[in-house]
Structures are given as C-alpha cells and as structure tokens.
Design a protein around this motif. Structure first.
Motif, PDB file in Angstrom:
ATOM      1  N   GLN A  38      11.027   6.053   0.653  1.00  0.00           N
ATOM      2  CA  GLN A  38       9.577   6.150   0.487  1.00  0.00           C
ATOM      3  C   GLN A  38       9.132   7.527   0.947  1.00  0.00           C
ATOM      4  O   GLN A  38       9.251   7.866   2.126  1.00  0.00           O
ATOM      5  CB  GLN A  38       8.862   5.063   1.278  1.00  0.00           C
ATOM      6  CG  GLN A  38       7.375   5.011   1.016  1.00  0.00           C
ATOM      7  CD  GLN A  38       6.735   3.744   1.542  1.00  0.00           C
ATOM      8  OE1 GLN A  38       7.285   3.038   2.386  1.00  0.00           O
ATOM      9  NE2 GLN A  38       5.551   3.429   1.044  1.00  0.00           N
ATOM     10  N   ALA A  39       8.650   8.288  -0.006  1.00  0.00           N
ATOM     11  CA  ALA A  39       8.127   9.619   0.286  1.00  0.00           C
ATOM     12  C   ALA A  39       6.668   9.497   0.718  1.00  0.00           C
ATOM     13  O   ALA A  39       5.993   8.515   0.395  1.00  0.00           O
ATOM     14  CB  ALA A  39       8.242  10.507  -0.938  1.00  0.00           C
ATOM     15  N   PRO A  40       6.160  10.500   1.427  1.00  0.00           N
ATOM     16  CA  PRO A  40       4.764  10.448   1.883  1.00  0.00           C
ATOM     17  C   PRO A  40       3.810  10.260   0.706  1.00  0.00           C
ATOM     18  O   PRO A  40       3.889  10.976  -0.296  1.00  0.00           O
ATOM     19  CB  PRO A  40       4.566  11.814   2.554  1.00  0.00           C
ATOM     20  CG  PRO A  40       5.927  12.225   2.973  1.00  0.00           C
ATOM     21  CD  PRO A  40       6.861  11.702   1.931  1.00  0.00           C
ATOM     22  N   GLY A  41       2.941   9.284   0.824  1.00  0.00           N
ATOM     23  CA  GLY A  41       1.944   9.052  -0.202  1.00  0.00           C
ATOM     24  C   GLY A  41       2.449   8.364  -1.454  1.00  0.00           C
ATOM     25  O   GLY A  41       1.701   8.208  -2.425  1.00  0.00           O
ATOM     26  N   LYS A  42       3.718   7.948  -1.432  1.00  0.00           N
ATOM     27  CA  LYS A  42       4.293   7.302  -2.611  1.00  0.00           C
ATOM     28  C   LYS A  42       4.801   5.907  -2.269  1.00  0.00           C
ATOM     29  O   LYS A  42       4.980   5.565  -1.116  1.00  0.00           O
ATOM     30  CB  LYS A  42       5.428   8.154  -3.182  1.00  0.00           C
ATOM     31  CG  LYS A  42       4.990   9.508  -3.704  1.00  0.00           C
ATOM     32  CD  LYS A  42       6.149  10.228  -4.378  1.00  0.00           C
ATOM     33  CE  LYS A  42       5.697  11.558  -4.953  1.00  0.00           C
ATOM     34  NZ  LYS A  42       6.830  12.276  -5.620  1.00  0.00           N
TER      35      LYS A  42
END
Length: 119
Positions: A38-42
C-alpha cells in the motif's frame, strides 16, 4: 495464523531488498501465502502469491521479472526478493496467508514493513 513481516528499509532505485514473513504456525506449508503493498494515498494492491503445496506463483504485472516470491517451509518463512527497485515500489508491504494451500485471496494479515525507494 500470526504473521510477522520484516526486511523493509531505504534503498536507491535499481537496488534490491529481501522481505521475510515468518509465522509460528506449525502447518505453515499447508497455506498459500502472498504479499500486498500500500503506497501513500493509494489502496492496498496485490504483489505476489505462492501456493502451499504445488508451488504455483502469481505476480502483479508491475513486478513480473523483478520480484520473486519463495518459501522455506522448514523455517516457516516466506520471502519476497525485490530487484531493480523503482521509486513506484515505495509502499508498506504486507504479508498474508490464505485459508488453504490454494491461493484464493488473503484471510490472515501480518503487520507491514516499509520499503522506500529513492530516486
């Protein structure tokens, strides 16, 4: 099933990291295992999975040819070898276990380990 992920860190683009996921589950070999990130904001996304017995592997298109999932049943450990890392690979990586030896999605989650790829 309790899972413990480790191995994250900071690496330059083009570098490599190996993540590990361990469990005390005595029947570890019976579970299909997988990695998500999980990437930031995704949203959390699938990365790779490995069935429990047949050893069938599954990869997201974005990591094919760069990442390799494997397991050592004797050590109750799953690995994710990540090569040719890109800044877009920056994310919290989570390990997961399915409910059977066939990969049908995650049922159990471990805590995440942060991977940061600098450009």
């Amino acid at each position: 099933v309790q899972l413990q992920a480790s191995g994250g860190g900071l690496v330059q683009a083009g570098g490599s990291l190996r993540l590990s996921c361990t469990t005390s589950e005595r029947t570890f070999s019976r579970y299909a295992m997988g990695w998500f990130r999980q990437a930031p904001g995704k949203e959390r996304e699938f990365v790779a999975a490995l069935s429990g017995i047949a050893g069938i592997t599954y990869y997201a298109d974005s990591v094919k040819g760069r990442f390799t999932i494997s397991r050592d049943n004797a050590k109750n450990t799953m690995y994710l070898q990540m090569n040719s890392l890109k800044p877009d690979d920056t994310a919290v990586y989570y390990c997961a276990a399915a409910s059977s030896s066939n990969w049908s999605g995650p049922r159990y989650w471990g805590q995440g380990t942060l991977v940061t790829v600098s450009s």
